[in-house]
Every structure is written in structure tokens, then in C-alpha cells.
Scaffold this active site. Structure first.
Site, PDB file in Angstrom:
ATOM      1  N   LYS A 244       0.584  -1.580   0.181  1.00 20.86           N
ATOM      2  CA  LYS A 244      -0.161   0.118   0.025  1.00 20.86           C
ATOM      3  C   LYS A 244       0.855   0.997  -0.069  1.00 20.86           C
ATOM      4  CE  LYS A 244      -4.931   0.944   1.964  1.00 20.86           C
ATOM      5  NZ  LYS A 244      -4.771   0.620   3.120  1.00 20.86           N
TER       6      LYS A 244
HETATM    7  C1  E4P Z   1      -8.593   1.106   3.525  1.00 19.91           C
HETATM    8  O1  E4P Z   1      -7.806   0.308   2.777  1.00 19.91           O
HETATM    9  C2  E4P Z   1      -8.290   2.190   5.036  1.00 19.91           C
HETATM   10  O2  E4P Z   1      -7.625   1.040   5.491  1.00 19.91           O
HETATM   11  C3  E4P Z   1      -9.903   2.298   5.069  1.00 19.91           C
HETATM   12  O3  E4P Z   1     -10.624   1.744   4.588  1.00 19.91           O
HETATM   13  C4  E4P Z   1      -9.828   3.684   5.399  1.00 19.91           C
HETATM   14  O4  E4P Z   1     -11.073   3.755   6.353  1.00 19.91           O
HETATM   15  P1  E4P Z   1     -11.476   4.836   7.489  1.00 19.91           P
HETATM   16  O5  E4P Z   1     -11.786   6.333   6.662  1.00 19.91           O
HETATM   17  O6  E4P Z   1     -12.620   3.995   7.759  1.00 19.91           O
HETATM   18  O7  E4P Z   1     -10.543   5.553   8.678  1.00 19.91           O
END
Ligand code: E4P
Length: 211
Positions: free
Chosen positions: A83
Site C-alpha cells: 500500500k
Molecule cells: C483502506 O484501505 C483503509 O484502510 C480504510 O478503508 C480507511 O477507512 P477509514 O476512513 O474508516 O479510516
């Protein structure tokens, strides 16, 4: 639409994996910190529970540091996806990793131009955040619709992961927009099984069966 689970909690992943419908896992630094554990240790355990793409995030740093962290993580298991943050250096890193045949998930995507850069850099996945856009009175659903249209129009093979999902409405919107994947927190996934009419219907059938 494939379902991924958005958590770094191994017990949640173990339970969700037992349902037989989870095709991948996404984590992020906040989710790892919440577990109070080391990234590699958690990712190692997750690889033994789910046979599908598992996103592990590199910390935002200079290009060389991100590349060496990515190489270390990707060595752990064939399913690891790196990521990468949606920054100028993040896009450079995405292109380098693409050329090294290491899969990436460009995260923190909030606009079509950002996604386009990730598509062009050869990202395997992009993660547009629905909930965080909705929080500021923009539309997460609209962004997913636009990304699906751009992807189809130009034939990109990057998979779109609808992320920052907060509720069933987001799941529905992502599915109707044609998102490839939705990554869903455990609590939201668990709620997806339920409907008051299902509960009520079951009770009616049970009572009838007793008679
Ligand atoms: C995506 O890969 C992230 O881990 C996640 O969906 C972020 O979500 P949030 O906005 O609830 O922190």
C-alpha cells in the site's frame, strides 16, 4: 464485487475467513497501531488465514526507504500487496514496484486525477475512500462511479477497491457503481447478514414448524 476485510485484527479476520466469502485483506497504519503489534508479525499471521491480496502499507518516507520497505514486505508472502500513499513520491514508487513486478495499492485517493496517475503508474489496486468524502459533504459514490467509467473507457486493469466503508449504503453504492472490490470493516460486514424481516420471517417459520 469481491469482498475484502478492512482490519488488522487477527481474530476478526479468522472469523470472517470462516464465512468463506473473504477474498482479501486491507490494513493501514492506524489499524495496525490499534492492535498494538508489529506490522510484520500481524501481516505474517494474516497470510496464514486468507489466500488473497493482503495490503500492507509502507510509511511515507523518501523513495529509497519506501522501496526497501516494500521489498522486505513483499518477500514475506506472494499475496502481499504494497500500500503506497497517493503522493508524488508514492506514484514514483508505484511505477518502480510495477517494473519490479511487485503489486501495489495506491491509497488515500479522493479524486479522478489522483486515480488516473495511479492507473498510469501501473498500480494493481487503487483505494478511493468513500466515508471520508461523505464526511465532508462530497460524494464517495460519485467518485467510485467516475473511476469505474474512466477505467472502462481506457481499459486500465487496475482494480478499484471502495474503501472507508462505514455502512451498508456504502456497500450498495460501491456495488451499483461497478467497483471491483469493497473493503469492509468487520462490524459493518457482520451487520450485512441481518435484516429485521429476515429475523421476523425465521420466527414465523419456526412457530409454524412447531405446529
Ligand atoms: C483502506 O484501505 C483503509 O484502510 C480504510 O478503508 C480507511 O477507512 P477509514 O476512513 O474508516 O479510516
Amino acid at each position: 464485487m469481491k469482498i475484502f476485510i478492512d482490519t488488522a485484527n487477527v481474530e476478526e479476520i479468522r472469523e470472517a475467513a470462516s464465512w468463506g466469502i473473504i477474498k482479501g485483506v486491507t490494513t493501514n497504519p492506524s489499524l495496525i497501531a490499534k492492535e498494538g503489534r508489529n506490522l510484520k508479525e500481524v501481516i505474517g499471521e494474516i497470510t496464514s488465514l486468507v489466500d488473497g491480496p493482503i495490503s500492507a502499507e509502507v510509511n511515507e518516507a523518501d523513495i529509497d526507504t519506501m522501496i526497501s520497505e516494500a521489498k522486505e514486505l513483499s518477500k514475506m508472502n506472494k499475496n502481499i500487496v504494497i500500500k503506497v500513499p497517493m503522493t508524488k513520491d508514492g506514484i514514483k514508487v508505484t511505477k518502480i514496484l510495477h517494473d519490479l513486478k511487485i503489486r501495489t495499492n495506491v491509497t488515500l485517493v479522493f479524486s479522478v486525477p489522483q486515480a488516473l496517475l495511479a492507473f498510469e503508474a501501473g498500480a494493481s489496486f487503487v483505494s478511493p475512500f468513500m466515508g471520508r468524502l461523505d464526511d465532508m459533504n462530497a460524494s464517495g459514490a460519485e467518485l467510485i462511479e467516475k473511476l469505474v467509467a474512466v477505467k472502462q473507457m481506457y481499459g486500465y486493469d487496475t482494480e478499484i477497491i471502495a474503501a472507508s466503508i462505514r455502512n451498508g449504503k456504502h456497500i450498495e453504492e460501491a456495488a451499483l457503481a461497478g467497483s471491483d472490490i469493497a473493503t469492509i470493516p468487520f462490524a459493518v460486514l457482520k451487520k450485512s447478514f441481518d435484516h429485521p424481516l429476515t429475523t421476523n420471517g425465521l420466527k414465523i417459520f419456526k412457530d409454524a414448524a412447531k405446529k
